[in-house]
Design a protein around this motif. Structure first.
Motif, PDB file in Angstrom:
ATOM      1  N   MET A   1      18.035  -7.892   6.292  1.00 29.01           N
ATOM      2  CA  MET A   1      17.038  -6.852   6.335  1.00 29.01           C
ATOM      3  C   MET A   1      16.809  -6.337   4.916  1.00 29.01           C
ATOM      4  SD  MET A   1      16.812  -3.533   8.761  1.00 29.01           S
ATOM      5  CE  MET A   1      17.595  -2.213   7.878  1.00 29.01           C
ATOM      6  N   GLN A   2      15.575  -6.087   4.586  1.00 31.02           N
ATOM      7  CA  GLN A   2      15.214  -5.605   3.259  1.00 31.02           C
ATOM      8  C   GLN A   2      14.309  -4.393   3.412  1.00 31.02           C
ATOM      9  OE1 GLN A   2      13.575  -8.589   0.733  1.00 31.02           O
ATOM     10  NE2 GLN A   2      13.423  -7.261  -1.009  1.00 31.02           N
ATOM     11  N   THR A   3      14.537  -3.372   2.612  1.00 30.60           N
ATOM     12  CA  THR A   3      13.710  -2.166   2.642  1.00 30.60           C
ATOM     13  C   THR A   3      12.796  -2.155   1.435  1.00 30.60           C
ATOM     14  OG1 THR A   3      15.465  -0.945   3.756  1.00 30.60           O
ATOM     15  CG2 THR A   3      13.746   0.350   2.688  1.00 30.60           C
ATOM     16  N   ILE A   4      11.508  -1.963   1.678  1.00 34.87           N
ATOM     17  CA  ILE A   4      10.526  -1.867   0.605  1.00 34.87           C
ATOM     18  C   ILE A   4       9.896  -0.489   0.707  1.00 34.87           C
ATOM     19  CG2 ILE A   4       8.358  -2.778  -0.312  1.00 34.87           C
ATOM     20  CD1 ILE A   4       9.198  -5.478   0.949  1.00 34.87           C
ATOM     21  N   GLU A   5       9.999   0.283  -0.359  1.00 37.47           N
ATOM     22  CA  GLU A   5       9.443   1.626  -0.365  1.00 37.47           C
ATOM     23  C   GLU A   5       8.279   1.663  -1.335  1.00 37.47           C
ATOM     24  OE1 GLU A   5      11.142   6.105  -1.037  1.00 37.47           O
ATOM     25  OE2 GLU A   5      12.515   4.524  -0.412  1.00 37.47           O
ATOM     26  N   THR A   6       7.099   2.043  -0.842  1.00 42.53           N
ATOM     27  CA  THR A   6       5.911   2.067  -1.676  1.00 42.53           C
ATOM     28  C   THR A   6       4.943   3.107  -1.152  1.00 42.53           C
ATOM     29  OG1 THR A   6       4.156   0.702  -2.637  1.00 42.53           O
ATOM     30  CG2 THR A   6       4.723   0.265  -0.362  1.00 42.53           C
ATOM     31  N   VAL A   7       3.910   3.388  -1.914  1.00 44.01           N
ATOM     32  CA  VAL A   7       2.847   4.295  -1.503  1.00 44.01           C
ATOM     33  C   VAL A   7       1.619   3.447  -1.215  1.00 44.01           C
ATOM     34  CG1 VAL A   7       1.386   6.221  -2.220  1.00 44.01           C
ATOM     35  CG2 VAL A   7       3.776   6.160  -2.903  1.00 44.01           C
ATOM     36  N   VAL A   8       0.954   3.706  -0.088  1.00 43.68           N
ATOM     37  CA  VAL A   8      -0.229   2.936   0.279  1.00 43.68           C
ATOM     38  C   VAL A   8      -1.418   3.873   0.439  1.00 43.68           C
ATOM     39  CG1 VAL A   8       1.070   1.118   1.446  1.00 43.68           C
ATOM     40  CG2 VAL A   8       0.248   3.057   2.756  1.00 43.68           C
ATOM     41  N   ASN A   9      -2.597   3.298   0.335  1.00 43.59           N
ATOM     42  CA  ASN A   9      -3.830   4.022   0.550  1.00 43.59           C
ATOM     43  C   ASN A   9      -4.399   3.590   1.898  1.00 43.59           C
ATOM     44  OD1 ASN A   9      -6.067   5.624   0.134  1.00 43.59           O
ATOM     45  ND2 ASN A   9      -7.156   4.061  -1.007  1.00 43.59           N
ATOM     46  N   VAL A  10      -4.639   4.543   2.791  1.00 47.05           N
ATOM     47  CA  VAL A  10      -5.216   4.244   4.095  1.00 47.05           C
ATOM     48  C   VAL A  10      -6.728   4.335   3.949  1.00 47.05           C
ATOM     49  CG1 VAL A  10      -5.329   4.936   6.514  1.00 47.05           C
ATOM     50  CG2 VAL A  10      -3.195   5.205   5.265  1.00 47.05           C
ATOM     51  N   THR A  11      -7.418   3.261   4.283  1.00 48.57           N
ATOM     52  CA  THR A  11      -8.870   3.239   4.154  1.00 48.57           C
ATOM     53  C   THR A  11      -9.517   4.007   5.298  1.00 48.57           C
ATOM     54  OG1 THR A  11      -9.141   1.224   5.454  1.00 48.57           O
ATOM     55  CG2 THR A  11      -8.729   0.952   3.094  1.00 48.57           C
ATOM     56  N   SER A  12     -10.830   4.180   5.212  1.00 48.25           N
ATOM     57  CA  SER A  12     -11.548   4.886   6.275  1.00 48.25           C
ATOM     58  C   SER A  12     -11.507   4.114   7.588  1.00 48.25           C
ATOM     59  CB  SER A  12     -12.996   5.138   5.854  1.00 48.25           C
ATOM     60  OG  SER A  12     -13.640   3.923   5.558  1.00 48.25           O
ATOM     61  N   GLU A  13     -11.229   2.804   7.522  1.00 41.24           N
ATOM     62  CA  GLU A  13     -11.062   1.993   8.731  1.00 41.24           C
ATOM     63  C   GLU A  13      -9.634   2.046   9.257  1.00 41.24           C
ATOM     64  OE1 GLU A  13     -12.391   0.420   5.858  1.00 41.24           O
ATOM     65  OE2 GLU A  13     -14.424   0.922   6.473  1.00 41.24           O
ATOM     66  N   ARG A  14      -8.803   2.896   8.653  1.00 39.60           N
ATOM     67  CA  ARG A  14      -7.386   3.064   9.013  1.00 39.60           C
ATOM     68  C   ARG A  14      -6.594   1.785   8.800  1.00 39.60           C
ATOM     69  NH1 ARG A  14      -9.578   7.244   8.696  1.00 39.60           N
ATOM     70  NH2 ARG A  14      -9.545   8.963  10.157  1.00 39.60           N
ATOM     71  N   GLN A  15      -6.841   1.108   7.682  1.00 40.56           N
ATOM     72  CA  GLN A  15      -6.114  -0.111   7.340  1.00 40.56           C
ATOM     73  C   GLN A  15      -5.378   0.087   6.022  1.00 40.56           C
ATOM     74  OE1 GLN A  15      -9.029  -3.241   7.227  1.00 40.56           O
ATOM     75  NE2 GLN A  15      -9.149  -3.396   9.445  1.00 40.56           N
ATOM     76  N   ILE A  16      -4.270  -0.634   5.887  1.00 47.15           N
ATOM     77  CA  ILE A  16      -3.515  -0.640   4.637  1.00 47.15           C
ATOM     78  C   ILE A  16      -3.291  -2.082   4.206  1.00 47.15           C
ATOM     79  CG2 ILE A  16      -2.349   1.548   5.089  1.00 47.15           C
ATOM     80  CD1 ILE A  16       0.149  -0.040   5.850  1.00 47.15           C
ATOM     81  N   THR A  17      -3.106  -2.276   2.903  1.00 40.45           N
ATOM     82  CA  THR A  17      -2.748  -3.582   2.359  1.00 40.45           C
ATOM     83  C   THR A  17      -1.474  -3.407   1.550  1.00 40.45           C
ATOM     84  OG1 THR A  17      -5.069  -4.191   2.222  1.00 40.45           O
ATOM     85  CG2 THR A  17      -3.526  -5.486   0.912  1.00 40.45           C
ATOM     86  N   VAL A  18      -0.499  -4.272   1.796  1.00 39.31           N
ATOM     87  CA  VAL A  18       0.784  -4.174   1.115  1.00 39.31           C
ATOM     88  C   VAL A  18       1.051  -5.485   0.395  1.00 39.31           C
ATOM     89  CG1 VAL A  18       3.261  -3.818   1.415  1.00 39.31           C
ATOM     90  CG2 VAL A  18       1.662  -2.607   2.888  1.00 39.31           C
ATOM     91  N   GLN A  19       1.366  -5.414  -0.892  1.00 34.12           N
ATOM     92  CA  GLN A  19       1.752  -6.592  -1.661  1.00 34.12           C
ATOM     93  C   GLN A  19       3.273  -6.699  -1.618  1.00 34.12           C
ATOM     94  OE1 GLN A  19      -0.295  -8.852  -3.309  1.00 34.12           O
ATOM     95  NE2 GLN A  19       1.609  -9.993  -3.447  1.00 34.12           N
ATOM     96  N   LEU A  20       3.772  -7.775  -1.044  1.00 32.84           N
ATOM     97  CA  LEU A  20       5.213  -7.970  -0.925  1.00 32.84           C
ATOM     98  C   LEU A  20       5.765  -8.664  -2.156  1.00 32.84           C
ATOM     99  CD1 LEU A  20       5.378  -9.118   2.794  1.00 32.84           C
ATOM    100  CD2 LEU A  20       5.867  -6.857   1.878  1.00 32.84           C
ATOM    101  N   PRO A  21       7.048  -8.459  -2.446  1.00 37.45           N
ATOM    102  CA  PRO A  21       7.683  -9.141  -3.575  1.00 37.45           C
ATOM    103  C   PRO A  21       7.707 -10.654  -3.349  1.00 37.45           C
ATOM    104  CG  PRO A  21       9.104  -7.378  -2.727  1.00 37.45           C
ATOM    105  CD  PRO A  21       7.961  -7.513  -1.792  1.00 37.45           C
ATOM    106  N   PRO A  22       7.765 -11.436  -4.408  1.00 36.52           N
ATOM    107  CA  PRO A  22       7.730 -12.896  -4.277  1.00 36.52           C
ATOM    108  C   PRO A  22       8.963 -13.497  -3.593  1.00 36.52           C
ATOM    109  CG  PRO A  22       7.992 -12.255  -6.579  1.00 36.52           C
ATOM    110  CD  PRO A  22       7.772 -11.009  -5.795  1.00 36.52           C
ATOM    111  N   ASP A  23      10.065 -12.737  -3.496  1.00 37.31           N
ATOM    112  CA  ASP A  23      11.265 -13.288  -2.866  1.00 37.31           C
ATOM    113  C   ASP A  23      11.223 -13.219  -1.339  1.00 37.31           C
ATOM    114  OD1 ASP A  23      11.480 -10.505  -2.895  1.00 37.31           O
ATOM    115  OD2 ASP A  23      13.659 -10.554  -3.007  1.00 37.31           O
ATOM    116  N   ILE A  24      10.160 -12.690  -0.746  1.00 37.86           N
ATOM    117  CA  ILE A  24      10.009 -12.663   0.713  1.00 37.86           C
ATOM    118  C   ILE A  24       9.337 -13.967   1.143  1.00 37.86           C
ATOM    119  CG2 ILE A  24       8.971 -11.466   2.675  1.00 37.86           C
ATOM    120  CD1 ILE A  24      10.785  -9.541   1.423  1.00 37.86           C
TER     121      ILE A  24
END
Length: 77
Positions: free
Chosen positions: A1-24
């Protein structure tokens, strides 16, 4: 299990995009999303001025003129 802590922006369509580290590695995963309300509140506090409560002073005076708040007077020995 790996924990990734980041801040995201929620769009008006209620969607988020997350860039994962290359080791995943690619594949299917179970993920958990936790929405921290304090981050949202801190941001809103910066954008909107929050009203603070102001209490006026109400002088009550001493109970008696000879009464003090010394430790020796408050507690039995």
């Amino acid at each position: 299990m790996q924990t990734i802590e980041t801040v995201v922006n929620v769009t008006s369509e209620r969607q988020i995009t997350v860039q994962l580290p290359p080791d995943i590695p690619t594949g299917e995963y179970d993920i958990v999303i936790v929405i921290n309300e304090s981050v949202k509140s801190e941001k809103l506090a910066g954008e909107k001025k929050i009203k603070t409560l102001k209490f006026s002073a109400y002088p009550v005076g001493l109970v008696a003129d000879n009464f003090t708040f010394r430790r020796e007077d408050l507690y039995d020995r």
